[in-house]
Design a protein around this motif. Sequence first.
Motif, PDB file in Angstrom:
ATOM      1  N   TRP A 108      -4.648  11.772  -0.581  1.00 35.75           N
ATOM      2  CA  TRP A 108      -5.657  12.800  -0.827  1.00 35.75           C
ATOM      3  C   TRP A 108      -5.476  13.162  -2.461  1.00 35.75           C
ATOM      4  CZ3 TRP A 108      -4.744  17.704  -2.488  1.00 35.75           C
ATOM      5  CH2 TRP A 108      -5.767  18.706  -2.445  1.00 35.75           C
ATOM      6  N   LEU A 109      -4.070  13.190  -2.511  1.00 41.36           N
ATOM      7  CA  LEU A 109      -3.914  13.335  -4.092  1.00 41.36           C
ATOM      8  C   LEU A 109      -4.416  12.409  -5.015  1.00 41.36           C
ATOM      9  CD1 LEU A 109      -0.291  14.883  -3.451  1.00 41.36           C
ATOM     10  CD2 LEU A 109      -2.147  16.123  -4.600  1.00 41.36           C
ATOM     11  N   ASP A 110      -4.070  10.953  -4.621  1.00 34.36           N
ATOM     12  CA  ASP A 110      -4.680   9.967  -5.439  1.00 34.36           C
ATOM     13  C   ASP A 110      -6.035  10.054  -5.515  1.00 34.36           C
ATOM     14  OD1 ASP A 110      -1.986   8.882  -5.919  1.00 34.36           O
ATOM     15  OD2 ASP A 110      -2.264   7.508  -3.972  1.00 34.36           O
ATOM     16  N   HIS A 111      -6.812  10.649  -4.756  1.00 34.43           N
ATOM     17  CA  HIS A 111      -8.284  10.933  -4.973  1.00 34.43           C
ATOM     18  C   HIS A 111      -8.715  11.842  -5.825  1.00 34.43           C
ATOM     19  CE1 HIS A 111      -8.853   7.878  -1.615  1.00 34.43           C
ATOM     20  NE2 HIS A 111      -9.921   7.891  -1.954  1.00 34.43           N
ATOM     21  N   VAL A 112      -7.809  12.853  -5.893  1.00 39.41           N
ATOM     22  CA  VAL A 112      -7.975  14.104  -6.622  1.00 39.41           C
ATOM     23  C   VAL A 112      -7.421  14.247  -7.905  1.00 39.41           C
ATOM     24  CG1 VAL A 112      -9.090  15.321  -4.300  1.00 39.41           C
ATOM     25  CG2 VAL A 112      -6.710  15.661  -5.502  1.00 39.41           C
ATOM     26  N   LEU A 113      -6.579  13.510  -8.160  1.00 38.31           N
ATOM     27  CA  LEU A 113      -5.880  13.558  -9.347  1.00 38.31           C
ATOM     28  C   LEU A 113      -6.638  12.639 -10.410  1.00 38.31           C
ATOM     29  CD1 LEU A 113      -3.821  15.095  -7.786  1.00 38.31           C
ATOM     30  CD2 LEU A 113      -1.848  14.114  -9.279  1.00 38.31           C
ATOM     31  N   ARG A 114      -7.583  13.107 -11.280  1.00 36.13           N
ATOM     32  CA  ARG A 114      -8.637  12.168 -11.786  1.00 36.13           C
ATOM     33  C   ARG A 114      -8.586  12.537 -13.391  1.00 36.13           C
ATOM     34  NH1 ARG A 114     -13.906  11.814  -8.368  1.00 36.13           N
ATOM     35  NH2 ARG A 114     -14.534  10.561 -10.317  1.00 36.13           N
ATOM     36  N   ALA A 115      -8.554  11.796 -14.145  1.00 33.97           N
ATOM     37  CA  ALA A 115      -8.696  11.914 -15.570  1.00 33.97           C
ATOM     38  C   ALA A 115     -10.222  12.140 -15.753  1.00 33.97           C
ATOM     39  CB  ALA A 115      -8.294  10.528 -16.434  1.00 33.97           C
ATOM     40  N   GLY A 116     -10.237  13.042 -16.623  1.00 34.84           N
ATOM     41  CA  GLY A 116     -11.445  13.502 -17.067  1.00 34.84           C
ATOM     42  C   GLY A 116     -12.047  14.583 -16.169  1.00 34.84           C
ATOM     43  N   VAL A 117     -11.584  14.874 -14.857  1.00 30.89           N
ATOM     44  CA  VAL A 117     -12.142  15.864 -13.893  1.00 30.89           C
ATOM     45  C   VAL A 117     -11.220  16.965 -13.443  1.00 30.89           C
ATOM     46  CG1 VAL A 117     -13.150  15.689 -11.576  1.00 30.89           C
ATOM     47  CG2 VAL A 117     -13.525  13.837 -13.047  1.00 30.89           C
ATOM     48  N   THR A 118     -10.139  16.500 -12.811  1.00 31.15           N
ATOM     49  CA  THR A 118      -8.992  17.465 -12.859  1.00 31.15           C
ATOM     50  C   THR A 118      -7.830  17.539 -13.798  1.00 31.15           C
ATOM     51  OG1 THR A 118      -7.848  16.054 -11.401  1.00 31.15           O
ATOM     52  CG2 THR A 118      -9.358  17.395 -10.390  1.00 31.15           C
ATOM     53  N   PHE A 119      -7.950  16.718 -14.742  1.00 32.25           N
ATOM     54  CA  PHE A 119      -6.731  16.571 -15.881  1.00 32.25           C
ATOM     55  C   PHE A 119      -7.310  15.917 -16.983  1.00 32.25           C
ATOM     56  CE2 PHE A 119      -5.626  12.644 -14.232  1.00 32.25           C
ATOM     57  CZ  PHE A 119      -5.148  12.023 -15.040  1.00 32.25           C
ATOM     58  N   GLN A 120      -7.118  16.063 -18.191  1.00 29.09           N
ATOM     59  CA  GLN A 120      -7.354  15.344 -19.188  1.00 29.09           C
ATOM     60  C   GLN A 120      -6.413  14.881 -20.228  1.00 29.09           C
ATOM     61  OE1 GLN A 120     -10.336  17.464 -21.550  1.00 29.09           O
ATOM     62  NE2 GLN A 120      -8.530  19.152 -22.106  1.00 29.09           N
ATOM     63  N   TYR A 121      -6.497  13.869 -20.867  1.00 30.14           N
ATOM     64  CA  TYR A 121      -5.372  13.383 -21.866  1.00 30.14           C
ATOM     65  C   TYR A 121      -6.029  13.965 -23.217  1.00 30.14           C
ATOM     66  CZ  TYR A 121      -3.759   9.797 -18.436  1.00 30.14           C
ATOM     67  OH  TYR A 121      -3.171   9.591 -17.307  1.00 30.14           O
ATOM     68  N   THR A 122      -4.873  14.572 -24.017  1.00 35.71           N
ATOM     69  CA  THR A 122      -4.991  14.963 -25.154  1.00 35.71           C
ATOM     70  C   THR A 122      -4.041  14.680 -26.244  1.00 35.71           C
ATOM     71  OG1 THR A 122      -3.474  16.954 -25.001  1.00 35.71           O
ATOM     72  CG2 THR A 122      -5.886  17.201 -23.867  1.00 35.71           C
ATOM     73  N   ASN A 124      -1.946  15.947 -27.424  1.00 42.36           N
ATOM     74  CA  ASN A 124      -0.247  16.610 -26.952  1.00 42.36           C
ATOM     75  C   ASN A 124       0.133  16.189 -25.667  1.00 42.36           C
ATOM     76  OD1 ASN A 124      -0.245  18.044 -29.410  1.00 42.36           O
ATOM     77  ND2 ASN A 124      -1.729  19.568 -28.768  1.00 42.36           N
ATOM     78  N   GLY A 125      -0.647  15.389 -24.899  1.00 43.58           N
ATOM     79  CA  GLY A 125      -0.301  14.869 -23.657  1.00 43.58           C
ATOM     80  C   GLY A 125      -1.214  15.234 -22.582  1.00 43.58           C
ATOM     81  N   PRO A 126      -1.121  15.008 -21.435  1.00 42.56           N
ATOM     82  CA  PRO A 126      -1.984  15.372 -20.234  1.00 42.56           C
ATOM     83  C   PRO A 126      -1.915  17.101 -20.354  1.00 42.56           C
ATOM     84  CG  PRO A 126      -0.454  13.820 -19.409  1.00 42.56           C
ATOM     85  CD  PRO A 126      -0.127  14.248 -20.674  1.00 42.56           C
ATOM     86  N   GLN A 127      -3.279  17.329 -19.961  1.00 43.56           N
ATOM     87  CA  GLN A 127      -3.561  19.011 -19.724  1.00 43.56           C
ATOM     88  C   GLN A 127      -4.460  18.982 -18.366  1.00 43.56           C
ATOM     89  OE1 GLN A 127      -6.449  20.201 -22.521  1.00 43.56           O
ATOM     90  NE2 GLN A 127      -5.932  22.572 -22.252  1.00 43.56           N
ATOM     91  N   GLY A 128      -3.931  19.883 -17.564  1.00 49.19           N
ATOM     92  CA  GLY A 128      -4.466  20.171 -16.336  1.00 49.19           C
ATOM     93  C   GLY A 128      -5.993  20.876 -16.638  1.00 49.19           C
ATOM     94  N   LEU A 129      -6.891  20.830 -15.586  1.00 52.90           N
ATOM     95  CA  LEU A 129      -8.198  21.422 -15.888  1.00 52.90           C
ATOM     96  C   LEU A 129      -8.458  22.306 -14.778  1.00 52.90           C
ATOM     97  CD1 LEU A 129     -10.292  18.395 -16.997  1.00 52.90           C
ATOM     98  CD2 LEU A 129      -9.280  20.212 -18.210  1.00 52.90           C
TER      99      LEU A 129
END
Length: 199
Positions: A108-122, A124-129
């Motif tokens: 389930w976590l692998d399906h919902v930890l999604r770049a551009g949807v639930t987090f983004q790369y910046t 300064n590193g990854p940022q949770g959304l």
Amino acid sequence: MSHVLVIESSARQQGSVSRQLTEQFVARWQSSHPDDSIQLRDLALEPIPHLDANLLGGWMTPAEQQSEAEQAALALSNRLTDELLAADVLVLAAPMYNFAIPSTLKAWLDHVLRAGVTFQYTENGPQGLLGGKRAFVLTARGGIYAGGSLDHQEPYLRQALGFIGIHDVSFIHAEGLNMGDEFSEKGLAEAQARLAQVA
């Protein structure tokens, strides 16, 4: 009014302590928050495929080039992610299997930890959304692991949830469940007392 998403991951439908804790949590939450809505997803009754080439293809391949299998995998991931995005409160029921979380919960976590949807790369590193959400994790453990080197549940889940911006996380551990009646009763009673405080 808040929306609560409950994720069950115990392989057992009967005799599951994590399911017992979930039932008690939901009952107390509804008593304290009668206007809130509750959504339940049971990963044992409705298993989620593990991360595979079809899901990766669905994420990375342009829509017009996706195979039917990739489209189906993406549709499921979108549905699971939409459920999480819609939730104000997340409840994860996680029995300890071999020192960690059930593989169904990892899927389930692998399906919902999604770049551009639930987090983004910046830069300064990854940022949770998903900031502003709360999470409660209800665990059931045969031994006593909290704070020890063999507890691979809490550190991992804190990191995974924090990665997508969920930092307000409360853990409720029912421990010592396979260490005899005295430990089992004590561990369950302590978990229920803690549950009553937070729910």
